[in-house]
Scaffold this motif. Structure first.
Motif, PDB file in Angstrom:
ATOM      1  N   TRP A  81       0.912  -1.129  -0.152  1.00 59.99           N
ATOM      2  CA  TRP A  81      -0.065  -0.082  -0.042  1.00 59.99           C
ATOM      3  C   TRP A  81       0.789   1.356  -0.171  1.00 59.99           C
ATOM      4  N   LEU A  82       2.002   1.135   0.374  1.00 58.73           N
ATOM      5  CA  LEU A  82       2.954   2.376   0.366  1.00 58.73           C
ATOM      6  C   LEU A  82       3.263   2.802  -1.063  1.00 58.73           C
ATOM      7  N   GLY A  83       3.465   1.725  -1.638  1.00 57.09           N
ATOM      8  CA  GLY A  83       3.724   1.898  -3.249  1.00 57.09           C
ATOM      9  C   GLY A  83       2.640   2.713  -3.931  1.00 57.09           C
ATOM     10  N   PHE A  84       1.226   2.214  -3.433  1.00 63.48           N
ATOM     11  CA  PHE A  84       0.099   2.777  -4.079  1.00 63.48           C
ATOM     12  C   PHE A  84      -0.216   4.215  -3.589  1.00 63.48           C
ATOM     13  N   LEU A  85       0.161   4.446  -2.292  1.00 70.51           N
ATOM     14  CA  LEU A  85       0.467   5.668  -1.675  1.00 70.51           C
ATOM     15  C   LEU A  85       1.223   6.693  -2.393  1.00 70.51           C
ATOM     16  N   ILE A  86       2.364   6.177  -2.831  1.00 69.06           N
ATOM     17  CA  ILE A  86       3.247   6.937  -3.311  1.00 69.06           C
ATOM     18  C   ILE A  86       2.789   7.392  -4.719  1.00 69.06           C
ATOM     19  N   VAL A  87       2.364   6.582  -5.574  1.00 74.03           N
ATOM     20  CA  VAL A  87       1.750   6.612  -6.633  1.00 74.03           C
ATOM     21  C   VAL A  87       0.269   7.614  -6.441  1.00 74.03           C
ATOM     22  N   THR A  88      -0.275   7.488  -5.690  1.00 76.81           N
ATOM     23  CA  THR A  88      -1.303   8.425  -5.562  1.00 76.81           C
ATOM     24  C   THR A  88      -0.842   9.868  -5.284  1.00 76.81           C
ATOM     25  N   VAL A  89       0.234  10.032  -4.307  1.00 75.42           N
ATOM     26  CA  VAL A  89       0.655  11.310  -3.988  1.00 75.42           C
ATOM     27  C   VAL A  89       1.285  11.970  -5.242  1.00 75.42           C
ATOM     28  N   PHE A  90       1.955  11.213  -6.073  1.00 75.52           N
ATOM     29  CA  PHE A  90       2.551  11.580  -7.333  1.00 75.52           C
ATOM     30  C   PHE A  90       1.685  12.017  -8.346  1.00 75.52           C
ATOM     31  N   MET A  91       0.595  11.540  -8.433  1.00 72.89           N
ATOM     32  CA  MET A  91      -0.489  11.775  -9.431  1.00 72.89           C
ATOM     33  C   MET A  91      -1.038  13.280  -8.816  1.00 72.89           C
ATOM     34  N   LEU A  92      -1.410  13.372  -7.687  1.00 77.09           N
ATOM     35  CA  LEU A  92      -1.864  14.669  -7.053  1.00 77.09           C
ATOM     36  C   LEU A  92      -1.038  15.639  -7.233  1.00 77.09           C
ATOM     37  N   LEU A  93       0.282  15.612  -7.079  1.00 77.71           N
ATOM     38  CA  LEU A  93       1.258  16.642  -7.382  1.00 77.71           C
ATOM     39  C   LEU A  93       1.159  17.075  -8.789  1.00 77.71           C
ATOM     40  N   VAL A  94       1.215  15.852  -9.605  1.00 77.17           N
ATOM     41  CA  VAL A  94       1.150  16.206 -11.074  1.00 77.17           C
ATOM     42  C   VAL A  94      -0.383  17.216 -11.629  1.00 77.17           C
ATOM     43  N   ALA A  95      -1.509  16.601 -10.770  1.00 81.79           N
ATOM     44  CA  ALA A  95      -2.642  17.434 -10.932  1.00 81.79           C
ATOM     45  C   ALA A  95      -2.277  18.837 -10.495  1.00 81.79           C
ATOM     46  N   ALA A  96      -1.801  19.022  -9.403  1.00 79.70           N
ATOM     47  CA  ALA A  96      -1.676  20.380  -8.712  1.00 79.70           C
ATOM     48  C   ALA A  96      -0.706  21.420  -9.855  1.00 79.70           C
ATOM     49  N   VAL A  97       0.097  20.685 -10.381  1.00 74.74           N
ATOM     50  CA  VAL A  97       1.123  21.554 -11.314  1.00 74.74           C
ATOM     51  C   VAL A  97       0.258  21.855 -12.661  1.00 74.74           C
ATOM     52  N   LEU A  98      -0.469  20.870 -13.084  1.00 75.91           N
ATOM     53  CA  LEU A  98      -1.082  21.501 -14.201  1.00 75.91           C
ATOM     54  C   LEU A  98      -2.280  22.401 -13.934  1.00 75.91           C
ATOM     55  N   ALA A  99      -2.755  22.160 -12.706  1.00 75.77           N
ATOM     56  CA  ALA A  99      -4.097  23.220 -12.348  1.00 75.77           C
ATOM     57  C   ALA A  99      -3.170  24.592 -12.354  1.00 75.77           C
ATOM     58  N   LEU A 100      -2.089  24.670 -11.847  1.00 73.77           N
ATOM     59  CA  LEU A 100      -1.472  25.725 -11.531  1.00 73.77           C
ATOM     60  C   LEU A 100      -1.122  26.341 -12.680  1.00 73.77           C
ATOM     61  N   LEU A 101      -0.595  25.704 -13.659  1.00 72.11           N
ATOM     62  CA  LEU A 101      -0.148  26.259 -15.264  1.00 72.11           C
ATOM     63  C   LEU A 101      -1.543  26.812 -15.806  1.00 72.11           C
TER      64      LEU A 101
END
Length: 168
Positions: A81-101
């Motif tokens: 689940w830590l692997g899944f959590l890392i993927v989830t956090v990464f995707m949220l960070l990508v979404a945040a960067v795209l939203a900021l741009l």
């Protein structure tokens, strides 16, 4: 008084010429406004696309959050689940960067055609100046469509030659 037929036009020809000039001017102002607004719409489209990308990634990241919670509850063993959590956090960070741009791009959109408005104001000022001081504004050369029925001006040998090297 000049006897050159190219210099004397009837009132009807003058009105027709003025009407065509005004029509061409209005058409060019509209074309300039369309070109300027289309650039702004393109910026808005790019910003909207980035925001849509952020929304899609955020939507799919919700599945990873639920998967992470389920795996964490069933296993309580850190590795999977830590692997899944890392993927989830990464995707949220990508979404945040795209939203900021996307938000930054949307803030640069100017829906008003500033150049077309300025050009139209200059035209109005020029017409007002011409009306206020008749005869002081140099007219534009006659358009080609207005010269077709008239013979070309004869070249006379008494016309002085222009020396091109003098201007250099």
């Amino acid at each position: 008084m000049s006897t050159d037929p190219r210099q004397e036009r009837t009132l009807g020809q003058l009105v027709a010429s003025a009407t065509q000039d005004i029509s061409a001017l209005i058409r060019s102002e509209i074309a300039l406004a369309k070109a300027e607004v289309s650039v702004q719409f393109k910026k808005a489209g790019v910003g909207g696309g980035l925001l849509a990308g952020a929304a899609v990634i955020l939507f799919y990241s919700v599945y990873f959050i639920f998967t992470t919670i389920a795996e964490g509850l069933t296993a309580l063993g850190l590795p999977r689940w830590l692997g899944f959590l890392i993927v989830t956090v990464f995707m949220l960070l990508v979404a945040a960067v795209l939203a900021l741009l996307g938000v930054r791009k949307m803030k640069t959109v100017k829906p008003s055609p500033d150049k077309a408005i300025a050009n139209a104001q200059q035209t109005v000022e020029g017409v007002k100046a011409a009306l206020a001081n008749p005869g002081t504004v140099v007219p534009a050369p006659r358009p080609e469509w207005d010269r077709k029925d008239l013979p070309a001006a004869p070249v006379t040998p008494s016309t002085p030659a222009v020396d091109a090297s003098r201007d250099a």
